[in-house]
Design a protein around this motif. Structure first.
Motif, PDB file in Angstrom:
ATOM      1  N   VAL A  16       5.815  25.552 -44.699  1.00 36.53           N
ATOM      2  CA  VAL A  16       6.409  24.949 -43.515  1.00 36.53           C
ATOM      3  C   VAL A  16       7.324  25.973 -42.859  1.00 36.53           C
ATOM      4  O   VAL A  16       8.248  26.484 -43.492  1.00 36.53           O
ATOM      5  N   ASP A  44      10.169  25.728 -37.411  1.00 32.36           N
ATOM      6  CA  ASP A  44      10.006  24.892 -36.224  1.00 32.36           C
ATOM      7  C   ASP A  44       8.988  23.767 -36.430  1.00 32.36           C
ATOM      8  O   ASP A  44       8.319  23.330 -35.485  1.00 32.36           O
ATOM      9  N   GLY A  45       8.840  23.297 -37.650  1.00 33.41           N
ATOM     10  CA  GLY A  45       7.956  22.171 -37.907  1.00 33.41           C
ATOM     11  C   GLY A  45       6.478  22.505 -37.870  1.00 33.41           C
ATOM     12  O   GLY A  45       5.637  21.623 -37.721  1.00 33.41           O
ATOM     13  N   LEU A  53       3.146  23.846 -39.797  1.00 35.91           N
ATOM     14  CA  LEU A  53       2.579  24.013 -41.132  1.00 35.91           C
ATOM     15  C   LEU A  53       1.629  25.204 -41.115  1.00 35.91           C
ATOM     16  O   LEU A  53       0.680  25.243 -40.340  1.00 35.91           O
ATOM     17  N   THR A  77       2.600  24.040 -27.697  1.00 34.78           N
ATOM     18  CA  THR A  77       3.280  25.129 -28.402  1.00 34.78           C
ATOM     19  C   THR A  77       3.323  26.400 -27.564  1.00 34.78           C
ATOM     20  O   THR A  77       4.325  27.095 -27.519  1.00 34.78           O
ATOM     21  N   LYS A 112      -1.281  15.800 -38.114  1.00 34.47           N
ATOM     22  CA  LYS A 112       0.169  15.632 -38.075  1.00 34.47           C
ATOM     23  C   LYS A 112       0.434  14.224 -37.555  1.00 34.47           C
ATOM     24  O   LYS A 112       0.487  13.992 -36.340  1.00 34.47           O
ATOM     25  N   GLN A 134       2.897  13.108 -34.842  1.00 37.54           N
ATOM     26  CA  GLN A 134       2.666  13.351 -33.415  1.00 37.54           C
ATOM     27  C   GLN A 134       1.643  12.333 -32.921  1.00 37.54           C
ATOM     28  O   GLN A 134       1.051  11.586 -33.706  1.00 37.54           O
ATOM     29  N   SER A 155       5.480  13.910 -42.328  1.00 37.38           N
ATOM     30  CA  SER A 155       6.712  14.642 -42.033  1.00 37.38           C
ATOM     31  C   SER A 155       6.663  16.058 -42.576  1.00 37.38           C
ATOM     32  O   SER A 155       6.063  16.325 -43.627  1.00 37.38           O
ATOM     33  N   LEU A 156       7.281  16.974 -41.801  1.00 33.04           N
ATOM     34  CA  LEU A 156       7.474  18.351 -42.275  1.00 33.04           C
ATOM     35  C   LEU A 156       8.974  18.655 -42.333  1.00 33.04           C
ATOM     36  O   LEU A 156       9.380  19.814 -42.388  1.00 33.04           O
ATOM     37  N   GLU A 157       9.786  17.591 -42.334  1.00 31.33           N
ATOM     38  CA  GLU A 157      11.238  17.802 -42.282  1.00 31.33           C
ATOM     39  C   GLU A 157      11.777  18.444 -43.551  1.00 31.33           C
ATOM     40  O   GLU A 157      11.261  18.235 -44.642  1.00 31.33           O
ATOM     41  N   ASN A 158      12.828  19.216 -43.377  1.00 29.62           N
ATOM     42  CA  ASN A 158      13.483  19.917 -44.485  1.00 29.62           C
ATOM     43  C   ASN A 158      12.531  20.813 -45.272  1.00 29.62           C
ATOM     44  O   ASN A 158      12.700  21.022 -46.472  1.00 29.62           O
TER      45      ASN A 158
END
Lengths: 193, 193
Positions: free
Chosen positions: A14, A17-18, A20, A100, A156, A159, A180-183
């Motif tokens: 990851v 900026d989120g 993958l 993007t 994802k 989104q 989620s791709l958080e943290n």
């Protein structure tokens, strides 16, 4: 698809900026056995839809799409992101906006390769906001072809791409769904196959 | 490869400017069974070279390269023609001049995917003046990897690409060799496999 989820956990990264990054198995270095398994799984899932063409977009969709097309016994077509020197015939074209890159690009397929008698399975590596998939659907619609479904490697799910496609009445089958791709952590929800 | 020659005779078109168009079987619409046969033939020809990576360049080389890599049981890498958002590491880069487009572009592979212990087989769809192949060789050389050979689907033997590569000491294996496209006719000479 358990194997894909395992490989994303093992080999994915990851970015801050989120994003993958799966460039060691999917979109730069490519694992051929994983691609074969995924392509064949799409063929199995859509086996009863009488698919006549598998359509993808260069470049990262080509590997899973070619294995799917082989298994289904039909041609694969990859849409072009830029016009080739030898594309001198009438083209199906569509505009795709990239969030993007913040640019709009034109994708195209030669009209002669898609007709109203075609049943199309669209394959792509990522589904995020759904703009690329929407562009491919528009190319099929211009030809009068029927879009029987969309096979996605990595969705994802945080989104809105899937919702956009489902609102168009398209069946979406994603082999890995990420909520989620958080943290810096990849969190999965149950995949479609 | 007799099957490829037959398909070029059947499905290829010579454009006015000496360009061979094979967009119904190779570089737009793609025949998956033909790709599988060609990829597996390259794997057989280079079976004793201890290949560890198959390298190609997006987009038309990907289909034959992935079947070759599957058969050899090694990863496939496709060089990028433009920098991806997620390519944030050190890159191997090379400049490739296109005679047809009259522009120089930069191709790249992430350094982490090629090392000095790699034995590389390069695969591409066309060999004409050899500039793309030369660029891929340079990427391998920057990594210290050994280029064990180059597998080409269609060689334009009336251009100087093969000589350029052989002068570099590289084994070239072309599945179809075209000696002339004059008067709209495709003339073949004996292929390498």
């Amino acid at each position: 698809m358990q194997e894909l989820v395992k490989r994303i956990q093992q080999d994915g990264n990851v970015l801050g900026d989120g994003v993958l990054k799966v460039d060691s198995i999917i979109n730069h270095q490519v694992d051929p056995l994983l691609m074969k398994q995924m392509g064949e799984l799409f063929a199995k899932v859509f086996a009863k839809r009488n698919i006549t063409k598998v359509v993808t977009i260069e470049s990262s969709g080509i590997a899973p799409a070619i294995f799917c097309a082989l298994e289904l016994g039909v041609p694969m077509i990859f849409a072009r992101k830029s016009k080739s020197l030898t594309m001198n015939e009438e083209l199906l074209t569509s505009s795709v906006y990239s969030f993007t890159k913040q640019v709009t690009s034109t994708i195209s397929i030669s009209r002669k390769f898609l007709t109203e008698s075609d049943n199309v399975l669209i394959i792509d590596d990522f589904l995020a906001n759904g703009q690329a998939a929407k562009g491919l659907i528009e190319l099929c619609q211009q030809a009068g072809a029927s879009v029987e479904g969309i096979g996605i490697l990595i969705e994802k799910s945080f989104q809105d791409g899937r919702q956009l496609l489902e609102d168009m009445g398209i069946d979406v089958v994603s082999l890995a769904r990420i909520s989620s791709l958080e943290n810096g952590e990849v969190t999965f929800i149950e995949a479609d196959a």
